[in-house]
Design a protein around this motif. Structure first.
Motif, short mmCIF file in Angstrom:
data_model
loop_
_atom_site.label_atom_id
_atom_site.label_comp_id
_atom_site.label_asym_id
_atom_site.label_seq_id
_atom_site.Cartn_x
_atom_site.Cartn_y
_atom_site.Cartn_z
N ASP A 631 1.06 -1.13 0.04
CA ASP A 631 0.04 0.06 -0.10
C ASP A 631 0.85 1.19 0.03
O ASP A 631 2.09 1.17 -0.06
CB ASP A 631 -0.85 -0.15 1.35
N GLY A 632 0.30 2.35 0.16
CA GLY A 632 0.97 3.59 -0.16
C GLY A 632 1.75 3.84 1.18
O GLY A 632 3.22 4.47 1.04
N HIS A 633 1.49 3.33 2.31
CA HIS A 633 2.50 3.40 3.41
C HIS A 633 3.56 2.58 3.11
O HIS A 633 4.76 3.01 3.39
CB HIS A 633 2.07 2.84 4.83
N LEU A 634 3.70 1.33 2.59
CA LEU A 634 4.81 0.43 2.48
C LEU A 634 5.61 1.15 1.44
O LEU A 634 7.08 1.14 1.60
CB LEU A 634 4.49 -0.78 2.09
N VAL A 635 5.18 1.69 0.39
CA VAL A 635 5.89 2.30 -0.51
C VAL A 635 6.77 3.49 -0.12
O VAL A 635 7.70 3.83 -0.29
CB VAL A 635 5.05 2.75 -1.67
#
Length: 719
Positions: A631-635
């Protein structure tokens, strides 16, 4: 050996360069993408050494992203249809379950609805095609599917794809030959030209190239030989005189001359490549450890690390001389695996037979005196020859190395009572098209001198106790089998252990399960590589890792919550640990924290969990994520990793359909290679600015990525 600075330059040399074949490439690309191509087949044919495989691979890699799925397989002289089909199935996206059950129907069904391109490299005869075509649908069954083949035999290409498919590769003309020679001679020089050379030296160089007959393999091997000599007229004239006035048996004389030019110490290391089957991808790890096990490499100090460094230098030297081809590199540019051209492979086999260095299944029944002195033998596929050899030679007491690449389920029982008292290297790779499972007997012949042992394939059972008691064993690799280790380990020399045995931690011998390995029996000072299946977390204690003070590579399969807790809180952390691979059976409830591991540079995580910035070591260079939710958090976390150069995302589920790699000028500051394999729900990868990912060189989208859109900047970097 290669001086250190030159070797570093070599690590980053371009290995995919095609010189003199630009017209062939453009013609074939146009033919391949022609909607009206009959049978959908392109056949690249010609004599050995012309660069058919190099050209075909460049063509394949250039166009594969225009197809829904793709596959590249080596067929070779002794093909096995089942192995080839399983390889294709894996590359085009069949699941492991679909590959194990009803492989042929599942593969055919998939290829009927997918637009595919498949490269079949090095087909020798039509029989294998008759087997494969029963599974591979007609290429025109879905508009645009293509098959590329390479073969020495034009009739094979004609049989598969018709006359229109044939593209005959010709030797290079004199100018392209000299351009290739120049490129290879000056590979490691700042100035890629002849400015500082005398006109006479240039003329001698042209004469040398002329003797190569326009065959690229002969040219690059000769250039590699000349690079190891002084760049003087006298030195080059000696090479020219040795080449004779014409190439005999294709480029055979040039190749033999390059072997004779090798330092004496390098010759047995080069011949060792012939012990493997043709077109086999060989791990550098295996080669260097087998060379050391057989004492082909010895250092005066007796220091094992020095021997490993010297072995790596020798492998680099063989590549530097263009005798060996690099297949893969590690995260830090070192050689991970390599191949040898089939002409050079044949040279190894011929020279080994002449010198009695090793014999193959085809020449092991010659002079009885030579057979009695036989030191190494390899069986590529002929089970009958292996059975007959051991029947006639029940006491192979001189044998140092035994290689078996076989489908014979009785191989171990045939060897159970043989005397291998001097055997130092033992390799068994069982590959069976029918997926049978083989067992290993409880007893085995005398192998008291064994130093390197590798069993691979569908082999079940427990490793015989006699092998666990080996005092000299340095490498044990049964990680790609189903073999278990007995509870207590005897060898104090063990440096590399890969297996699927569960771990049990106990100082009490009576409490050890017969199916678990007691880690306290492992040598604490020597062990550098350890891949195991941990048992329940209660058996995993911090002090177990504290004992292994020189452990550099650790793989844990079946990671539990308690294992995550221990790894996250471990203090002090193992100072030598550089590579960590973790395989999770289920989603852990704990957040893993590896930010306290400063020396881990390569991390492989297989499973599902939420990751934050504390999950990653601060000096991470290569990261592989398998099966994660992205998700955006991991990226956002990944963007901030300061030293990350290689990122692989395999079978990941993307929560957002668009993955944005851009940032505030510090997004992926060191990233050079991005590999996305078979993503789920990913429709677009974008980078909206020119300052993010400033060092990105290559973007690889593989399997199931045909519909993934790329921003303009990223599209230019796709390979």
């Amino acid at each position: 050996c290669i001086p250190l600075d030159r070797r570093r330059l070599f690590l980053h040399a371009d290995e995919t360069e095609v010189i003199g074949l630009e017209d062939d490439f453009n013609t074939l690309k146009a033919k391949l993408l022609d909607q009206d191509l009959p049978y959908g087949v392109v056949s690249i044919v010609g004599m050995p050494g012309l660069g058919k495989t190099t050209l075909a691979k460049k063509l394949f890699r250039h166009v594969r992203h225009q197809f829904e799925c793709s596959g590249l397989v080596y067929v070779s002289q002794q093909p096995r249809a089942g192995e080839i089909l399983r390889d294709i199935a894996k590359q085009v996206g069949l699941t492991e379950q679909e590959r194990k059950e009803n492989l042929e129907n599942n593969l055919r069904s998939l290829l009927k609805i997918k637009r595919y391109v498949i490269l079949l490299d090095d087909i020798w005869d039509v029989e294998i095609w008759d087997d494969l075509k029963l599974v591979l649908p007609e290429c025109d069954s879905k508009i645009g599917s293509r098959i590329i083949i390479t073969s020495r035999n034009s009739n094979v290409g004609r049989y598969i794809g018709g006359d229109f498919s044939i593209h005959v590769l010709q030797p290079l003309d004199s100018e392209n030959s000299f351009e290739l020679f120049t490129k290879k001679i000056f590979t490691f020089d700042n100035n890629n030209n002849w400015d500082n050379a005398s006109p006479d030296l240039v003329d001698i160089g042209r004469s040398i190239v002329g003797r190569c007959g326009g065959i690229p393999l002969a040219i690059v091997v000769t250039a590699g030989m000349l690079r190891a000599r002084e760049r003087t007229e006298r030195a080059w004239n000696r090479v020219l005189e040795s080449m004779g006035h014409k190439i005999q048996d294709g480029c055979g004389k040039v190749l033999a001359l390059s072997y004779n030019d090798l330092p004496i110490a390098l010759r047995p290391c080069f011949l060792y490549f012939g012990l493997y089957p043709e077109d086999h991808e060989i791990r550098a790890f295996d080669l260097t450890n087998m060379w050391i096990a057989e004492k082909l490499i010895v250092v005066n100090s007796g220091n094992r690390r020095e021997a490993e460094s010297l072995a790596e230098d020798i492998l680099n030297d063989l590549v530097y001389r263009n005798l060996i081809q690099v297949a893969k590199r590690t995260y830090d540019g070192r050689i991970s695996s390599c191949r040898i051209h089939d002409l050079l492979h044949s040279l190894c086999v011929d020279l080994a037979k002449e010198s009695n260095f090793f014999h193959t299944e085809h020449n092991a029944f010659g002079d009885p005196g030579n057979v009695a002195r036989l030191r190494r033998i390899t069986f590529y596929s002929d089970n009958n020859a292996m059975n007959e050899f051991f029947r006639l030679n029940p006491k192979p007491t001189k044998l140092r190395s035994l290689f078996c690449f076989t489908k014979d389920s009785c191989i171990f029982f045939q060897m159970a009572h043989l005397n291998f008292k001097l055997l130092q290297v033992f390799v068994v790779v069982i590959s069976d098209d029918d997926l049978y499972f083989f067992s290993i007997p409880n007893t085995f012949g005398n192998t008291s001198c064994l130093r390197y042992l590798r069993f691979e394939g569908d082999i079940f059972g427990k490793l015989p106790n006699c092998m666990v008691k080996l005092k000299h064993l340095e490498t044990l690799d049964i990680g790609n089998s189903y073999l278990r280790l007995p509870g207590v380990w005897k060898s104090m020399q063990l440096r590399h252990l890969r297996c699927t045995s569960p771990l049990q931690a106990s100082n009490c011998c009576s409490s050890i399960s017969p199916f678990c390995l007691n880690m306290y029996s492992l040598p604490p000072n020597n062990l550098q590589t350890l891949t195991l299946m941990w048992m329940d977390g209660k058996n995993f204690e911090p002090r177990l890792l504290h004992r292994l003070i020189n452990l550099r590579k650790l793989g844990i399969k079946g990671v539990s919550d308690s294992t995550v807790k221990i790894l996250s809180a471990l203090c002090p952390v193992p100072k030598a640990l550089e590579v960590l691979k973790l395989y999770f059976l289920a989603r852990p409830s704990e957040q893993i924290k590896l930010s306290s591991y400063p020396n881990i540079v390569k991390l492989h995580l297989n499973g599902r969990m939420r990751l934050n910035s504390e999950a990653f070591p601060p000096n991470l260079v290569k990261l592989t994520l398998v099966g994660f939710e992205v998700d955006g958090h991991l990226v956002a976390v990944l963007k901030k990793l300061p030293n990350l150069r290689i990122l692989k995302m395999v079978w990941c589920k993307h929560i957002e359909e668009k993955m944005d790699l851009s940032g505030d000028g510090d997004s992926f500051p060191q990233l050079e290679f991005l590999h996305i394999h078979e993503p789920f729900r990913l429709s677009e990868v974008m980078c909206g600015d020119d300052v993010s990912i400033p060092k990105l060189k290559k973007l690889l989208l593989k399997d199931g990525t045909s519909n993934v859109r790329l921003s303009e900047h990223l599209a230019k970097l796709r390979i």
